[in-house]
Scaffold this active site. Sequence first.
Site, short mmCIF file in Angstrom:
data_model
loop_
_atom_site.label_atom_id
_atom_site.label_comp_id
_atom_site.label_asym_id
_atom_site.label_seq_id
_atom_site.Cartn_x
_atom_site.Cartn_y
_atom_site.Cartn_z
N GLY A 8 -48.80 4.39 -2.63
CA GLY A 8 -48.70 5.86 -2.67
C GLY A 8 -47.93 6.30 -3.90
O GLY A 8 -47.17 7.27 -3.86
N GLY A 11 -48.19 10.11 -5.40
CA GLY A 11 -47.79 11.26 -4.60
C GLY A 11 -46.52 11.92 -5.14
O GLY A 11 -45.95 11.47 -6.13
N GLN A 12 -46.08 12.96 -4.43
CA GLN A 12 -44.92 13.74 -4.90
C GLN A 12 -43.68 12.85 -5.08
O GLN A 12 -43.06 12.85 -6.14
CB GLN A 12 -44.60 14.86 -3.90
CG GLN A 12 -43.47 15.77 -4.36
CD GLN A 12 -42.86 16.60 -3.23
OE1 GLN A 12 -43.09 16.33 -2.04
NE2 GLN A 12 -42.10 17.61 -3.59
N ASP A 53 -56.77 0.12 -0.85
CA ASP A 53 -56.55 0.93 0.35
C ASP A 53 -55.68 0.12 1.32
O ASP A 53 -56.07 -0.97 1.74
CB ASP A 53 -57.94 1.22 0.97
CG ASP A 53 -57.84 2.15 2.16
OD1 ASP A 53 -56.72 2.33 2.69
OD2 ASP A 53 -58.89 2.68 2.55
N TYR A 143 -48.76 13.90 12.62
CA TYR A 143 -47.88 13.31 11.61
C TYR A 143 -46.54 12.89 12.24
O TYR A 143 -46.07 11.77 12.05
CB TYR A 143 -47.65 14.35 10.50
CG TYR A 143 -46.66 13.98 9.43
CD1 TYR A 143 -46.83 12.85 8.63
CD2 TYR A 143 -45.54 14.79 9.18
CE1 TYR A 143 -45.92 12.54 7.63
CE2 TYR A 143 -44.64 14.49 8.17
CZ TYR A 143 -44.83 13.36 7.41
OH TYR A 143 -43.94 13.06 6.40
N LYS A 147 -44.81 9.24 12.80
CA LYS A 147 -43.48 8.92 12.24
C LYS A 147 -42.54 8.36 13.33
O LYS A 147 -41.77 7.44 13.06
CB LYS A 147 -42.87 10.16 11.56
CG LYS A 147 -43.54 10.50 10.24
CD LYS A 147 -43.34 9.39 9.22
CE LYS A 147 -44.21 9.48 8.01
NZ LYS A 147 -44.19 8.30 7.16
N ILE A 173 -39.06 18.02 0.52
CA ILE A 173 -38.59 17.61 -0.82
C ILE A 173 -39.14 18.59 -1.85
O ILE A 173 -40.33 18.87 -1.90
CB ILE A 173 -39.05 16.16 -1.14
CG1 ILE A 173 -38.54 15.18 -0.08
CG2 ILE A 173 -38.58 15.77 -2.55
CD1 ILE A 173 -37.03 15.06 0.05
C1 AKB Z 1 -44.32 17.87 5.53
O1 AKB Z 1 -44.05 19.07 5.40
O2 AKB Z 1 -45.23 17.47 6.26
C2 AKB Z 1 -43.47 16.87 4.80
C3 AKB Z 1 -42.35 16.37 5.63
C4 AKB Z 1 -41.25 17.28 6.03
O3 AKB Z 1 -42.32 15.22 5.99
N1 AKB Z 1 -42.97 17.45 3.59
#
Ligand code: AKB
Length: 320
Positions: A8, A11-12, A53, A143, A147, A173
């Site tokens: 990755g 990415g940012q 990948d 998400y 996590k 971030i």
């Molecule tokens: C998001 O907004 O999904 C991410 C995070 C807070 O993990 N920047």
Amino acid sequence: MKKILIIGAVGQIGSELTMTLRNVYGNENVIASTRKTLPSDKVKESGPFEFFDTTNREDLYNVCKKYGVDCIVNMAAILSAVGEQNPMLAWDVNMNGLINVLEVAREMQMKQVLVPSSIAVFGPGTPLDKAPQETVLKPTTMYGVTKVAGELLADYYVRKYNLDVRGLRYPGIISNETLPGGGTTDYAVAIYFEAVKHGKYTCFVKEDTRLPMMYMPDCLKATVDLMQADFSKLKHHSDFNVGAMSFSVAEMADSIRKYMPNFQIEYKPDFRQAIADSWPDSVDDTAARNEWGWKPSFNLDAMTQDMLKVIGEKHKLGLI
Ligand code: AKB
């Protein structure tokens, strides 16, 4: 650590972390990788680069073998907003990618794995103010679910296999190099770019939305400091809260107006409001401060000043 693979790396966070780790460990020792997005010239030309990948374990294994990788930094993830539009993709990339990383690291007896987590692990039932390190973790997004599961899985590998796995719960971030993609906290980056380019911004969350945030230099420092911390001193591993600042969108707009008095903002909340509302305003990062000496440097106004300066220069040069 001799050879670090960053997954990755376009990415940012990944793009800037690649350059930071190359400065610390040497260009040749940090292998940048991504699935298909083209890297910046800086990332591509300063050291090794691979396309593959992570959901394909064999490809991951082969790249690790090719370079003799002994540390993996897994920054590849589908973030909260895109994850709500495509939950199965989020599960696939975030979970199948992670289990491949952990399995390859275990098989190859690697020295360390860094697995980022997020404030997205929190949800209803978590205290909003200074969310504790140990608290209710009932996220409402896919998400967030990945996590929480990722933190548990990473800690399982520490306990069961004695693999050195570490991770932080990143807040939103804010940075000026690579734009974030698909997150809920993306508004906190877009506001600065739009302020410089157009003098105004339409925000997709309400003005009183308040979330934990961090400026990129602090994010890079936190990541490297955790990677270099003495493993034997860590009581936590994959789930460190890291705080830096906490502010509402209205407070961001006020901070921008200190340097651009005519800046205008309007609010058109969309589906991301519910995600933002499910996350705490701030986090308690005592464990990170005690176990590996975490201390942030930037506050809101210092960050605003720096963001506007850097983005302003890019705008003058026609780069944005
Ligand atoms: C998001 O907004 O999904 C991410 C995070 C807070 O993990 N920047």
